[in-house]
Scaffold this motif. Structure first.
Motif, PDB file in Angstrom:
ATOM      1  N   ASP A   1       0.830  -1.208   0.000  1.00 48.95           N
ATOM      2  CA  ASP A   1       0.000   0.000   0.000  1.00 48.95           C
ATOM      3  C   ASP A   1       0.865   1.258   0.000  1.00 48.95           C
ATOM      4  N   TYR A   2       1.998   1.167   0.684  1.00 48.36           N
ATOM      5  CA  TYR A   2       2.847   2.351   0.848  1.00 48.36           C
ATOM      6  C   TYR A   2       3.287   2.913  -0.506  1.00 48.36           C
ATOM      7  N   PHE A   3       3.526   2.037  -1.472  1.00 50.18           N
ATOM      8  CA  PHE A   3       4.005   2.510  -2.777  1.00 50.18           C
ATOM      9  C   PHE A   3       2.865   2.720  -3.783  1.00 50.18           C
ATOM     10  N   ASP A   4       1.632   2.546  -3.334  1.00 49.48           N
ATOM     11  CA  ASP A   4       0.476   2.828  -4.196  1.00 49.48           C
ATOM     12  C   ASP A   4       0.209   4.321  -4.247  1.00 49.48           C
ATOM     13  N   THR A   5      -0.476   4.775  -5.304  1.00 45.62           N
ATOM     14  CA  THR A   5      -0.899   6.172  -5.269  1.00 45.62           C
ATOM     15  C   THR A   5      -2.081   6.283  -4.304  1.00 45.62           C
ATOM     16  N   ALA A   6      -2.125   7.377  -3.580  1.00 43.75           N
ATOM     17  CA  ALA A   6      -3.207   7.588  -2.621  1.00 43.75           C
ATOM     18  C   ALA A   6      -4.054   8.741  -3.156  1.00 43.75           C
ATOM     19  N   ALA A   7      -4.884   8.419  -4.180  1.00 41.96           N
ATOM     20  CA  ALA A   7      -5.588   9.465  -4.929  1.00 41.96           C
ATOM     21  C   ALA A   7      -6.412  10.389  -4.029  1.00 41.96           C
ATOM     22  N   ALA A   8      -7.198   9.812  -3.123  1.00 45.43           N
ATOM     23  CA  ALA A   8      -8.084  10.638  -2.287  1.00 45.43           C
ATOM     24  C   ALA A   8      -7.265  11.566  -1.380  1.00 45.43           C
ATOM     25  N   LEU A   9      -6.199  11.004  -0.788  1.00 46.56           N
ATOM     26  CA  LEU A   9      -5.342  11.799   0.107  1.00 46.56           C
ATOM     27  C   LEU A   9      -4.691  12.942  -0.662  1.00 46.56           C
ATOM     28  N   GLU A  10      -4.165  12.616  -1.836  1.00 49.16           N
ATOM     29  CA  GLU A  10      -3.481  13.652  -2.634  1.00 49.16           C
ATOM     30  C   GLU A  10      -4.443  14.773  -3.027  1.00 49.16           C
ATOM     31  N   GLN A  11      -5.656  14.362  -3.389  1.00 48.31           N
ATOM     32  CA  GLN A  11      -6.656  15.352  -3.792  1.00 48.31           C
ATOM     33  C   GLN A  11      -6.986  16.301  -2.628  1.00 48.31           C
ATOM     34  N   ARG A  12      -7.132  15.712  -1.450  1.00 45.93           N
ATOM     35  CA  ARG A  12      -7.463  16.524  -0.279  1.00 45.93           C
ATOM     36  C   ARG A  12      -6.321  17.495   0.055  1.00 45.93           C
ATOM     37  N   LEU A  13      -5.083  16.996  -0.047  1.00 47.40           N
ATOM     38  CA  LEU A  13      -3.926  17.851   0.264  1.00 47.40           C
ATOM     39  C   LEU A  13      -3.831  18.998  -0.740  1.00 47.40           C
ATOM     40  N   GLU A  14      -4.133  18.660  -1.997  1.00 47.53           N
ATOM     41  CA  GLU A  14      -4.073  19.680  -3.051  1.00 47.53           C
ATOM     42  C   GLU A  14      -5.125  20.763  -2.784  1.00 47.53           C
ATOM     43  N   GLN A  15      -6.350  20.310  -2.473  1.00 46.82           N
ATOM     44  CA  GLN A  15      -7.448  21.250  -2.226  1.00 46.82           C
ATOM     45  C   GLN A  15      -7.138  22.176  -1.040  1.00 46.82           C
ATOM     46  N   SER A  16      -6.465  21.601  -0.038  1.00 43.87           N
ATOM     47  CA  SER A  16      -6.194  22.447   1.141  1.00 43.87           C
ATOM     48  C   SER A  16      -4.832  23.135   1.043  1.00 43.87           C
ATOM     49  N   GLY A  17      -4.207  23.060  -0.117  1.00 46.13           N
ATOM     50  CA  GLY A  17      -2.959  23.784  -0.369  1.00 46.13           C
ATOM     51  C   GLY A  17      -1.772  23.304   0.459  1.00 46.13           C
ATOM     52  N   LYS A  18      -1.787  22.044   0.893  1.00 44.34           N
ATOM     53  CA  LYS A  18      -0.683  21.532   1.722  1.00 44.34           C
ATOM     54  C   LYS A  18       0.445  21.014   0.823  1.00 44.34           C
TER      55      LYS A  18
ATOM     56  N   ALA B   1       3.228  18.633   2.416  1.00 45.31           N
ATOM     57  CA  ALA B   1       2.756  17.268   2.625  1.00 45.31           C
ATOM     58  C   ALA B   1       2.689  16.522   1.290  1.00 45.31           C
ATOM     59  N   LEU B   2       2.258  17.230   0.247  1.00 41.35           N
ATOM     60  CA  LEU B   2       2.201  16.609  -1.088  1.00 41.35           C
ATOM     61  C   LEU B   2       3.597  16.233  -1.558  1.00 41.35           C
ATOM     62  N   ASN B   3       4.551  17.144  -1.345  1.00 39.30           N
ATOM     63  CA  ASN B   3       5.929  16.864  -1.747  1.00 39.30           C
ATOM     64  C   ASN B   3       6.496  15.653  -1.016  1.00 39.30           C
ATOM     65  N   ALA B   4       6.099  15.498   0.261  1.00 34.01           N
ATOM     66  CA  ALA B   4       6.603  14.367   1.043  1.00 34.01           C
ATOM     67  C   ALA B   4       6.182  13.039   0.415  1.00 34.01           C
ATOM     68  N   LEU B   5       5.039  13.059  -0.264  1.00 36.39           N
ATOM     69  CA  LEU B   5       4.541  11.822  -0.890  1.00 36.39           C
ATOM     70  C   LEU B   5       5.304  11.475  -2.169  1.00 36.39           C
ATOM     71  N   GLU B   6       5.997  12.474  -2.695  1.00 34.71           N
ATOM     72  CA  GLU B   6       6.703  12.299  -3.976  1.00 34.71           C
ATOM     73  C   GLU B   6       7.624  11.075  -3.975  1.00 34.71           C
ATOM     74  N   ARG B   7       8.335  10.886  -2.856  1.00 32.98           N
ATOM     75  CA  ARG B   7       9.289   9.781  -2.749  1.00 32.98           C
ATOM     76  C   ARG B   7       8.637   8.407  -2.860  1.00 32.98           C
ATOM     77  N   THR B   8       7.348   8.338  -2.534  1.00 30.64           N
ATOM     78  CA  THR B   8       6.681   7.029  -2.522  1.00 30.64           C
ATOM     79  C   THR B   8       6.158   6.664  -3.912  1.00 30.64           C
TER      80      THR B   8
END
Ligand code: UTP
Length: 295
Positions: free
Chosen positions: A66-83, A86-93
């Motif tokens: 799961d760790y290396f899967d895309t987390a579409a819902a999480l990414e969308q929420r982070l994008e919407q809230s301008g975080k 946090a989005l960049n931290a996911l880049e490595r995965t």
């Protein structure tokens, strides 16, 4: 382009030294600061030019996939809230599609057995093995250093580091025939020798570049130390044909399979982070200052 394209990550061990934490999460998901062990291993492999990542997993290791899967819902929420951070931290995965494969080890019969199970996915080419427990803090990834050296020496190559004579009893130890800079040509390895019987103080740690001939040896291997199929035994059996060298990497290795090593690595990696370093240093200094006797 690297001549080593594939890396095997044996992650099927039970991690009993970290119970109860590892009752419900894989050891490789334990974080050093904010990155799980597996992230350090995958980053090191990527730096070495690895394109295909083969995980030997077991029951209860689903969090690794799961760790290396895309987390579409999480990414969308982070994008919407301008975080952004946090989005960049996911880049490595993020891994290229199709770059990861998983093969199951149903019984923990040892590291040699785990590597043998990757044979079909590796095919007929030299490949790397990375044990995520061994975390190496280095100016340049240890595997990257080894891949470069392997281009000149070929044969099986193991990562090695100098230990004290007393410590040899905890490691596989190289029987060194000749040395040339960081390279030690070896007659083989001795598993956990008594210090007075240790052939050298060059210990083997969890990075290997193996020729595909290792699979023939693994197929014929009987149980070794602890009743497990030992990778070391297979390498020893192949020395005459393929040769084995130890590569003394530049860097500092932490044994994150042990609690003390894991805590030391946590401190070392935290001190590398500018946002943590100052306050952590003060905290450690205060905590470790000798107590003053009050008269
Ligand atoms: P360890 O000897 O550290 O065993 O395995 P372990 O189960 O992970 O940990 P403890 O000792 O119970 O705490 C060294 C490496 O080999 C893998 C482990 O996942 C670890 O990366 N391994 C070991 C396998 O994949 N399969 C096995 O059968 C044994």
């Amino acid at each position: 382009m690297s001549h080593i394209r594939k890396a095997v990550f044996p992650v099927a061990g039970m991690g009993t030294r970290f119970l109860p934490a590892t009752k419900s999460i894989p050891k490789e998901m334990l974080p050093l600061v904010d990155r799980p062990l597996i992230q350090y291993a995958v980053d090191e492999a990527r730096e070495a030019g690895i394109e295909e990542f083969i995980f030997v997993t077991a029951a209860g290791k689903g969090a690794l996939e799961d760790y290396f899967d895309t987390a579409a819902a999480l990414e969308q929420r982070l994008e919407q809230s301008g975080k952004k951070d946090a989005l960049n931290a996911l880049e490595r995965t993020r891994m290229p599609e199709g770059a990861l494969s998983f093969v199951r080890q149903n019984n923990p019969l040892g590291l040699g057995h785990a590597v043998r199970l990757a044979q079909k996915l590796v095919g007929d080419e030299a490949f790397a093995v990375i044990l995520p427990d061994d975390v190496i803090r280095a100016p340049r990834g240890a595997l990257s250093q080894m891949v470069d050296a392997h281009a000149s020496y070929r044969g099986h190559m193991v990562a090695s580091m100098d230990v004290t004579l007393a410590q040899t009893a905890s490691y596989g130890v190289l029987d060194v025939e000749a040395e040339n800079g960081r390279i030690a040509h070896a007659r083989g390895m001795v598993e956990k020798p008594r210090p007075d019987l240790a052939p050298s103080t060059r210990a083997v740690i969890g990075r290997y570049i193996l020729e595909p001939s290792i699979f023939e040896q693994l197929a014929n291997l009987g149980p070794g130390a602890g009743g497990e199929l030992q990778l070391t035994d297979a390498i020893n059996a192949d020395v005459k044909k393929a040769g084995v060298t130890g590569y003394r990497f530049e860097g500092e290795r932490f044994d994150c399979g042990s609690i003390l090593g894991f805590v030391q690595a946590t401190a070392a990696f935290a001190l590398d982070r500018p946002e943590l370093e100052g306050e952590l240093r003060t905290f450690l200094r205060e905590r470790t200052a000798p107590l003053r006797m009050v008269a």
